[in-house]
Design a protein around this motif. Structure first.
Motif, mmCIF file in Angstrom:
data_model
loop_
_atom_site.group_PDB
_atom_site.id
_atom_site.type_symbol
_atom_site.label_atom_id
_atom_site.label_comp_id
_atom_site.label_asym_id
_atom_site.label_seq_id
_atom_site.Cartn_x
_atom_site.Cartn_y
_atom_site.Cartn_z
ATOM 1 N N SER A 92 -5.403 7.752 6.974
ATOM 2 C CA SER A 92 -4.698 6.761 6.148
ATOM 3 C C SER A 92 -3.724 5.951 6.998
ATOM 4 O O SER A 92 -3.487 4.774 6.722
ATOM 5 N N ASN A 93 -3.193 6.569 8.038
ATOM 6 C CA ASN A 93 -2.282 5.839 8.917
ATOM 7 C C ASN A 93 -3.031 4.839 9.799
ATOM 8 O O ASN A 93 -2.688 3.664 9.832
ATOM 9 N N GLY A 146 -6.217 2.970 7.752
ATOM 10 C CA GLY A 146 -5.542 2.161 6.737
ATOM 11 C C GLY A 146 -4.864 0.948 7.350
ATOM 12 O O GLY A 146 -4.942 -0.162 6.821
ATOM 13 N N MET A 147 -4.217 1.147 8.488
ATOM 14 C CA MET A 147 -3.562 0.018 9.157
ATOM 15 C C MET A 147 -4.587 -1.000 9.633
ATOM 16 O O MET A 147 -4.393 -2.209 9.489
ATOM 17 N N VAL A 195 -6.659 2.877 1.193
ATOM 18 C CA VAL A 195 -6.567 2.009 2.375
ATOM 19 C C VAL A 195 -7.548 2.396 3.470
ATOM 20 O O VAL A 195 -7.794 1.604 4.379
ATOM 21 N N ALA A 219 0.863 -1.178 0.000
ATOM 22 C CA ALA A 219 0.000 0.000 0.000
ATOM 23 C C ALA A 219 0.900 1.230 0.000
ATOM 24 O O ALA A 219 1.887 1.279 0.733
ATOM 25 N N SER A 265 0.640 6.990 2.999
ATOM 26 C CA SER A 265 0.375 8.170 3.807
ATOM 27 C C SER A 265 0.657 9.389 2.950
ATOM 28 O O SER A 265 1.575 9.386 2.127
ATOM 29 N N TYR A 290 4.448 -1.900 8.983
ATOM 30 C CA TYR A 290 3.966 -0.522 8.926
ATOM 31 C C TYR A 290 5.183 0.402 8.786
ATOM 32 O O TYR A 290 6.089 0.361 9.600
ATOM 33 N N LEU A 296 -5.731 -2.971 6.634
ATOM 34 C CA LEU A 296 -4.690 -3.897 6.183
ATOM 35 C C LEU A 296 -4.505 -5.048 7.176
ATOM 36 O O LEU A 296 -4.233 -6.182 6.772
ATOM 37 N N HIS A 318 2.452 -1.542 4.693
ATOM 38 C CA HIS A 318 1.657 -0.307 4.739
ATOM 39 C C HIS A 318 2.607 0.885 4.673
ATOM 40 O O HIS A 318 3.200 1.270 5.663
#
Length: 168
Positions: free
Chosen positions: A144-145, A148-149, A109, A52, A127, A166, A152, A124
């Motif tokens: 997104s951080n 998104g994590m 994400v 990602a 960002s 990450y 994922l 990941h």
């Protein structure tokens, strides 16, 4: 001037990072070592990756590195490149468009994954990490951080990934 790997000097200050990484790779491939670092590359043989943020600085460098490892060691790596913008993927990785190992996937994400993408390793690196984005849309950057994590991690759980990394 910063020094390069193996005592080489870097003269182009505009592209120090890019030149440094190329010089380091070149240094390792020119001497008795084929690859940098003491790492058992056989762990990557025939594995699949989801990256990602693959059009970003770190994500794209990882894609290039994995393809190089796959080529040099004759590994059948499969890499799914995620980006919010398919045109950016096609532009940045134009030379991989017809590569059977690479799959382009347009996906943000912050949205859940509806279709399961098979992956042994998920990275990941997505960002919008630039000062203007942090100043003008800090919530979206953090989404997104964090979200998104979470998405994922859920993907990794569904496809039983070996590892999730990450990049912060």
């Amino acid at each position: 001037r910063p020094s390069g790997c193996g005592g080489r000097q870097i003269h182009d200050r505009r592209a120090d990072c890019k030149i440094l990484s190329i010089k380091c790779w070149t240094t390792y491939t020119e001497n008795q070592y084929n690859y940098p670092f003491d790492f058992d590359y056989s762990l990557l043989k025939d594995k699949s990756f989801v990256i990602a943020g693959s059009t970003g600085m770190i994500g794209s460098a990882l894609v290039d590195l994995l393809i190089r490892i796959s080529d040099r060691l004759d590994f059948d790596l499969r890499i799914v490149l995620l980006s919010r913008n398919i045109k950016n993927l096609e532009s940045r990785f134009a030379y991989y468009v017809n590569d059977r190992r690479i799959q382009f996937l347009e996906h943000d994400v912050t949205a859940p994954f509806n279709n399961i993408v098979d992956a042994n390793y998920i990275i990941h690196a997505a960002s919008d990490a630039n000062p203007i984005a942090y100043a003008t849309k800090p919530v979206e950057v953090m989404q997104s951080n964090f979200i998104g994590m979470l998405n994922l991690l859920n993907l990794g759980k569904e496809c039983k990934s070996n590892r999730i990394m990450y990049v912060s």
